[in-house]
Design an enzyme around this catalytic site. Structure first.
Site, PDB file in Angstrom:
ATOM      1  N   LYS A 180      59.685   4.507 -25.948  1.00 41.69           N
ATOM      2  CA  LYS A 180      61.085   4.673 -26.357  1.00 41.69           C
ATOM      3  C   LYS A 180      61.642   6.000 -25.815  1.00 41.69           C
ATOM      4  CE  LYS A 180      59.487   1.286 -28.854  1.00 41.69           C
ATOM      5  NZ  LYS A 180      59.674  -0.109 -28.885  1.00 41.69           N
TER       6      LYS A 180
HETATM    7  C1  LIG Z   1      58.835  -0.821 -30.151  1.00 38.61           C
HETATM    8  C2  LIG Z   1      59.552  -1.835 -30.921  1.00 38.61           C
HETATM    9  C3  LIG Z   1      59.264  -2.083 -32.280  1.00 38.61           C
HETATM   10  C4  LIG Z   1      58.074  -1.510 -32.999  1.00 38.61           C
HETATM   11  O1  LIG Z   1      57.972  -0.146 -33.046  1.00 38.61           O
HETATM   12  P1  LIG Z   1      56.538   0.534 -33.308  1.00 38.61           P
HETATM   13  O2  LIG Z   1      56.909   1.977 -33.493  1.00 38.61           O
HETATM   14  O3  LIG Z   1      55.705   0.286 -32.097  1.00 38.61           O
HETATM   15  O4  LIG Z   1      55.977  -0.056 -34.547  1.00 38.61           O
HETATM   16  C5  LIG Z   1      60.063  -2.982 -32.957  1.00 38.61           C
HETATM   17  N1  LIG Z   1      61.073  -3.633 -32.343  1.00 38.61           N
HETATM   18  C6  LIG Z   1      61.366  -3.436 -31.055  1.00 38.61           C
HETATM   19  C7  LIG Z   1      62.518  -4.153 -30.437  1.00 38.61           C
HETATM   20  C8  LIG Z   1      60.612  -2.547 -30.292  1.00 38.61           C
HETATM   21  O5  LIG Z   1      60.888  -2.390 -28.986  1.00 38.61           O
END
Ligand SMILES: *Cc1c(COP(=O)(O)O)cnc(C)c1O
Length: 362
Positions: A180
């Site tokens: 992210k």
């Molecule tokens: C990365 C992601 C998640 C989950 O996040 P984590 O921190 O890995 O648990 C949920 N939804 C979307 C769309 C994502 O890209």
């Protein structure tokens, strides 16, 4: 190999972490509070609750809305699997909404037809940071009185109609996974406007502790979904650089749009009212065979190209556990035809040119 993404962790970030390590206060404390107020100020949403990851954020948001067994929650079919798993964790049943043709996001027209008397919430995913059709979705939410959870895991810094994503939903969830825009390895955060829900979230992330009582009382069977001060300190500096992170990604996206001229490669589209943070830069091919050939072509040139999301209803857990035929045709096609190109601020001009040439030579 040129990776798909790489976090930009700087000396100042490491120094902030060192300070926390030497302070002796490692778990949720002042750094977490600072991160929460910075997020809530940035998005102009009254409260923020930091948690251990994005999936925990989604799980607690569903519980805060009272979602439980017997309920249905509508969610985008094409996303990272966690968007649907959180619904299963809450005990409810996910109802999959296909993506709109030529879009990576929920089909707002279809959404309306999926609402039933059991629908307790809608999870709107801004896949790859591309804003979903918030105007239509918010009016459906109001018309039927169904709350919205924004899965803004990928969408920090993206906006719709001049408003940051994460400021539309009753609750909005972010992730700080290394894929992210800003990262603490693992981490998550929920934005929320309702104070009672905020209190519930704060209690549930900390074993169900009653935050009002003077002597420790536990009023829920909660979780340990806390964020550490180590993680929060790593995030605070990155958040203060958000504008430059967004500009860096925009610069690369602009070159991809201008210089990838292969008619067999379909570039993503972003509507005029939307601004995308380019968490991921997805492109699409005519069919699976061409997509798979491109992945090998890129890999042979030392460039990563990955399948960026799932058609969740086709994953074994969902397809095998459901008695109904769930046909999300557009999501299935995206699963077969889409691929993510490298996209991160640290890419050099040379890296960007390599990717563009790999596309144009294909
Ligand atoms: C990365 C992601 C998640 C989950 O996040 P984590 O921190 O890995 O648990 C949920 N939804 C979307 C769309 C994502 O890209």
């Amino acid at each position: 190999m040129l990776p798909i993404s790489k976090p930009d962790i700087r000396l100042e970030d490491i120094e902030a972490v060192t300070k926390v390590l030497l302070s002796g206060n490692l778990v949720q404390g002042q750094q977490v509070e600072e991160l929460e107020s910075a997020f809530s100020r940035l998005h102009n949403v009254p409260f923020a609750v930091a948690v251990s990851n994005g999936t925990a954020a989604l799980h607690l948001s569903l519980l805060a809305l009272g979602v439980a067994e017997g309920d249905e929650v509508i969610v985008t079919a094409y996303s990272f699997i966690a968007s649907a798993n959180a619904i299963v964790l809450s005990g409810a049943k996910p109802v999959f909404c296909d993506v709109a043709p030529d879009s990576y996001n929920m089909d707002a027209g279809l959404l309306k037809t999926l609402i039933s008397p059991r629908t307790k919430a809608i999870i709107v995913v801004h896949e790859f940071g591309i804003p979903a059709e918030m105007q239509d979705i918010m009016s459906i939410s109001e018309m039927f009185g169904i709350p919205i959870i924004e899965d803004a895991a990928c969408a920090l810094g993206s906006s719709y109609g001049g408003r940051l994503l994460g400021s539309f939903g009753n609750l909005s969830c972010f992730s700080f996974h290394p894929r992210k825009l800003i990262t603490s390895g693992e981490g998550g955060l929920i934005l929320v406007s309702n104070e009672e829900q905020r209190n519930f979230l704060q209690s549930m992330r900390n074993h169900g502790l009653d935050l009002e009582s003077q002597n420790r009382k536990y009023i829920h069977a909660g979780f340990n979904y806390r964020m550490s001060d180590i993680s929060a300190s790593l995030l605070l500096n990155q958040l203060s650089r958000l504008d430059s992170i967004l500009i860096g990604r925009q610069r690369i996206a602009e070159r991809y749009f201008a210089e990838i001229v292969n008619p067999g490669i379909k570039l993503p589209t972003v509507k005029s009212e939307s601004v995308c943070n380019w968490q991921t830069f997805p492109v699409r091919f005519e069919n699976k065979l061409k997509r798979d050939k491109f992945v090998s072509h890129a890999n042979s040139l030392g460039i990563s190209a990955i399948l960026p999301a799932q058609n969740i209803p086709s994953e074994p857990f969902y397809s095998l556990s459901s008695n109904e035929e769930v046909a999300c045709v557009n999501a299935e096609k995206l699963w077969e035809e889409a691929v993510a190109l490298p996209m991160f601020e640290l890419m050099t001009d040379y890296d960007v040119r390599q990717v563009i040439e790999a596309c144009n030579d294909f």
